[in-house]
Design a protein around this motif. Structure first.
Motif, PDB file in Angstrom:
ATOM      1  N   THR A  80       0.852  -1.184   0.000  1.00 59.30           N
ATOM      2  CA  THR A  80       0.000   0.000   0.000  1.00 59.30           C
ATOM      3  C   THR A  80       0.892   1.239   0.000  1.00 59.30           C
ATOM      4  OG1 THR A  80      -1.736  -1.150   1.223  1.00 59.30           O
ATOM      5  CG2 THR A  80      -1.817   1.254   1.227  1.00 59.30           C
ATOM      6  N   VAL A  81       0.683   2.106  -0.979  1.00 64.85           N
ATOM      7  CA  VAL A  81       1.520   3.301  -1.134  1.00 64.85           C
ATOM      8  C   VAL A  81       0.633   4.534  -1.096  1.00 64.85           C
ATOM      9  CG1 VAL A  81       3.183   4.517  -2.587  1.00 64.85           C
ATOM     10  CG2 VAL A  81       3.147   2.012  -2.565  1.00 64.85           C
ATOM     11  N   GLN A  82       0.991   5.491  -0.238  1.00 65.07           N
ATOM     12  CA  GLN A  82       0.302   6.789  -0.228  1.00 65.07           C
ATOM     13  C   GLN A  82       1.266   7.843  -0.748  1.00 65.07           C
ATOM     14  OE1 GLN A  82      -2.125   7.866   3.145  1.00 65.07           O
ATOM     15  NE2 GLN A  82      -1.521  10.013   2.985  1.00 65.07           N
ATOM     16  N   PHE A  83       0.838   8.549  -1.804  1.00 63.01           N
ATOM     17  CA  PHE A  83       1.686   9.552  -2.434  1.00 63.01           C
ATOM     18  C   PHE A  83       1.466  10.926  -1.809  1.00 63.01           C
ATOM     19  CE2 PHE A  83       1.141   6.217  -5.618  1.00 63.01           C
ATOM     20  CZ  PHE A  83       2.462   5.952  -5.935  1.00 63.01           C
ATOM     21  N   ALA A  84       2.457  11.791  -1.945  1.00 64.30           N
ATOM     22  CA  ALA A  84       2.367  13.141  -1.406  1.00 64.30           C
ATOM     23  C   ALA A  84       1.381  13.985  -2.193  1.00 64.30           C
ATOM     24  CB  ALA A  84       3.747  13.795  -1.415  1.00 64.30           C
ATOM     25  N   GLU A  85       1.204  13.646  -3.454  1.00 66.18           N
ATOM     26  CA  GLU A  85       0.232  14.333  -4.311  1.00 66.18           C
ATOM     27  C   GLU A  85      -0.363  13.320  -5.267  1.00 66.18           C
ATOM     28  OE1 GLU A  85       3.440  15.966  -7.612  1.00 66.18           O
ATOM     29  OE2 GLU A  85       2.830  17.266  -5.947  1.00 66.18           O
ATOM     30  N   GLN A  86      -1.503  13.686  -5.869  1.00 65.17           N
ATOM     31  CA  GLN A  86      -2.195  12.722  -6.728  1.00 65.17           C
ATOM     32  C   GLN A  86      -1.313  12.309  -7.889  1.00 65.17           C
ATOM     33  OE1 GLN A  86      -6.256  13.611  -7.113  1.00 65.17           O
ATOM     34  NE2 GLN A  86      -6.674  12.139  -8.719  1.00 65.17           N
ATOM     35  N   ALA A  87      -1.124  11.007  -8.037  1.00 64.98           N
ATOM     36  CA  ALA A  87      -0.227  10.471  -9.065  1.00 64.98           C
ATOM     37  C   ALA A  87      -0.970  10.248 -10.378  1.00 64.98           C
ATOM     38  CB  ALA A  87       0.370   9.154  -8.585  1.00 64.98           C
ATOM     39  N   ASP A  88      -0.233  10.385 -11.476  1.00 65.61           N
ATOM     40  CA  ASP A  88      -0.774  10.059 -12.791  1.00 65.61           C
ATOM     41  C   ASP A  88      -0.874   8.534 -12.867  1.00 65.61           C
ATOM     42  OD1 ASP A  88      -1.016   9.309 -15.532  1.00 65.61           O
ATOM     43  OD2 ASP A  88      -0.207  11.259 -16.152  1.00 65.61           O
ATOM     44  N   ARG A  89      -2.107   8.033 -12.832  1.00 69.12           N
ATOM     45  CA  ARG A  89      -2.283   6.579 -12.722  1.00 69.12           C
ATOM     46  C   ARG A  89      -1.746   5.838 -13.941  1.00 69.12           C
ATOM     47  NH1 ARG A  89      -7.690   2.901 -12.239  1.00 69.12           N
ATOM     48  NH2 ARG A  89      -6.735   1.178 -11.150  1.00 69.12           N
ATOM     49  N   ASP A  90      -1.917   6.425 -15.132  1.00 67.83           N
ATOM     50  CA  ASP A  90      -1.415   5.767 -16.345  1.00 67.83           C
ATOM     51  C   ASP A  90       0.106   5.623 -16.300  1.00 67.83           C
ATOM     52  OD1 ASP A  90      -3.949   5.468 -17.368  1.00 67.83           O
ATOM     53  OD2 ASP A  90      -3.899   7.359 -18.484  1.00 67.83           O
ATOM     54  N   LYS A  91       0.795   6.706 -15.907  1.00 63.64           N
ATOM     55  CA  LYS A  91       2.258   6.645 -15.811  1.00 63.64           C
ATOM     56  C   LYS A  91       2.692   5.667 -14.724  1.00 63.64           C
ATOM     57  CE  LYS A  91       3.389  11.273 -17.551  1.00 63.64           C
ATOM     58  NZ  LYS A  91       4.010  12.574 -17.217  1.00 63.64           N
ATOM     59  N   LEU A  92       1.984   5.719 -13.597  1.00 60.06           N
ATOM     60  CA  LEU A  92       2.290   4.808 -12.492  1.00 60.06           C
ATOM     61  C   LEU A  92       2.189   3.362 -12.943  1.00 60.06           C
ATOM     62  CD1 LEU A  92       2.690   4.283  -9.401  1.00 60.06           C
ATOM     63  CD2 LEU A  92       0.211   4.417  -9.186  1.00 60.06           C
ATOM     64  N   THR A 111       0.865  -4.554 -11.159  1.00 56.71           N
ATOM     65  CA  THR A 111      -0.341  -3.778 -11.438  1.00 56.71           C
ATOM     66  C   THR A 111      -0.696  -2.947 -10.214  1.00 56.71           C
ATOM     67  OG1 THR A 111      -1.191  -5.496 -12.901  1.00 56.71           O
ATOM     68  CG2 THR A 111      -2.783  -3.887 -12.091  1.00 56.71           C
ATOM     69  N   ALA A 112      -0.972  -1.646 -10.417  1.00 52.91           N
ATOM     70  CA  ALA A 112      -1.377  -0.764  -9.324  1.00 52.91           C
ATOM     71  C   ALA A 112      -2.892  -0.673  -9.282  1.00 52.91           C
ATOM     72  CB  ALA A 112      -0.770   0.627  -9.507  1.00 52.91           C
ATOM     73  N   LEU A 113      -3.469  -0.964  -8.121  1.00 51.43           N
ATOM     74  CA  LEU A 113      -4.913  -0.905  -7.937  1.00 51.43           C
ATOM     75  C   LEU A 113      -5.266   0.354  -7.157  1.00 51.43           C
ATOM     76  CD1 LEU A 113      -5.365  -4.606  -6.773  1.00 51.43           C
ATOM     77  CD2 LEU A 113      -5.537  -3.717  -9.108  1.00 51.43           C
ATOM     78  N   HIS A 171      -2.596   3.894  -3.545  1.00 47.52           N
ATOM     79  CA  HIS A 171      -2.649   2.800  -4.516  1.00 47.52           C
ATOM     80  C   HIS A 171      -2.167   1.525  -3.850  1.00 47.52           C
ATOM     81  CE1 HIS A 171      -2.958   6.166  -7.259  1.00 47.52           C
ATOM     82  NE2 HIS A 171      -3.273   5.348  -8.222  1.00 47.52           N
ATOM     83  N   LYS A 172      -2.728   0.385  -4.279  1.00 47.98           N
ATOM     84  CA  LYS A 172      -2.345  -0.919  -3.731  1.00 47.98           C
ATOM     85  C   LYS A 172      -1.737  -1.765  -4.832  1.00 47.98           C
ATOM     86  CE  LYS A 172      -5.660  -0.771   0.043  1.00 47.98           C
ATOM     87  NZ  LYS A 172      -6.747  -1.432   0.779  1.00 47.98           N
TER      88      LYS A 172
END
Length: 316
Positions: free
Chosen positions: A232-244, A255-257, A265-266
């Motif tokens: 489980t990862v919590q980012f400091a700011e909203q991440a670009d899900r496609d790039k992630l 795969t990031a859920l 994201h999990k």
């Protein structure tokens, strides 16, 4: 082997749209199988076909050893169905409801009272048995409704989202009632949207999505299928899900859920080393991380992983 429920290629369409798409399912006697999926997955339609409320458009199914089309009458004699809303007489007491149903099924007055009292006690309703049902809480109504469903001691009971709309305490009470059914040797097919409910009650889980049966197994098997751990990862700011997703998949085939929280994201991973590699790749590519943790996977991650794989056209 004779199964309590067996389907082969079971199908149903409405207005040209196939809502159940050829499912194969087997349920052993005395087993509880949870049919898990979101609204529109085809769960209730499947239950309605198996309980002979609607006719299938193709395939084959048997319940309690009888063909649901060719021998529907014998199927109905051996099953019970509890829908999403309690089917009770509001003006009668809890005990009177059960006695009425028992009498309608042909029990003598003495036998009806005996079985009704037994069920009232078994399902924790003794203090409210002489109270009108209109004054029952939601959880009490559901317990009484399930009790009414087993007055005739069915071989198979279908529970269609029995805890929908209930508060957490009432849901736990209904779970206890379902466990009582299993102790009696009843076969249960349960539909639910609640992952925790399936995890708590089911011997096996069958996951449906858009009319397809996309996975099946014990809760432990399904969790193991997506990885031994969840990062489980919590980012400091909203991440670009496609790039992630691209970075993780290209570097490590991960795969990031997305979680309900926009910054969380999990990521299913095999072990701690794979988690370390994922964190390193994310930080190397400019993703600012506030927090991360490694834990056992849950059915939530299983379901998200399965449905995301299907939406991308992959094999479940």
């Amino acid at each position: 082997m004779s199964y309590a429920i067996e389907t082969k290629g079971l199908r149903k369409s409405y207005n040209g749209t196939e809502v159940v798409r050829g499912i194969d399912l087997r349920v052993e006697q005395g087993e509880l199988v949870a049919l898990l999926g979101p609204n529109g997955a085809g769960k209730t339609t499947t239950i309605h076909m198996l309980s002979t409320l609607i006719k299938s458009d193709g395939g084959y199914a048997s319940v309690a050893g009888f063909d649901i089309v060719g021998d529907a009458r014998n199927v109905r004699r051996r099953i019970s169905l509890t829908g999403q809303f309690a089917a009770l007489d509001e003006g009668l007491t809890g005990l009177q409801n059960l006695k009425l149903i028992s009498r309608l099924y042909g029990h003598s007055a003495k036998a009806a009272r005996s079985v009704s009292e037994e069920l009232i006690e078994a399902f924790g309703l003794s203090e409210a048995k002489d109270r009108a049902v209109q004054h029952y809480s939601g959880g009490m109504r559901r317990r009484l409704d399930i009790a009414a469903s087993i007055v005739t001691e069915p071989d198979v009971i279908f529970l269609d989202e029995p805890t929908t709309g209930l508060d957490p305490q009432s849901r736990v009470q209904v779970w206890d009632v379902v466990r009582t059914l299993l102790k009696r040797g009843t076969t249960v097919l349960l539909t639910t949207q609640y992952l925790e409910e399936a995890d708590q009650l089911a011997d096996r889980i069958a996951v449906m999505d858009k009319g397809d049966l996309i996975a099946e197994g014990t809760p432990r098997q399904l969790k193991a299928a997506i990885g031994d751990r969840t990062l489980t990862v919590q980012f400091a700011e909203q991440a670009d899900r496609d790039k992630l997703g691209t970075w993780l998949y290209e570097a490590h085939a991960l795969t990031a859920l997305k979680d309900d929280h926009p910054l969380v994201h999990k990521i299913p991973v095999k072990d701690a080393f794979a988690a370390h590699q994922a964190i390193h790749t994310l930080m190397e590519n400019g993703f600012a991380i506030d927090y991360f943790a490694l834990s056992e996977p849950s059915l939530d991650e299983v379901f998200l992983s399965l449905t995301e794989t299907k939406s991308k056209g992959g094999a479940p």
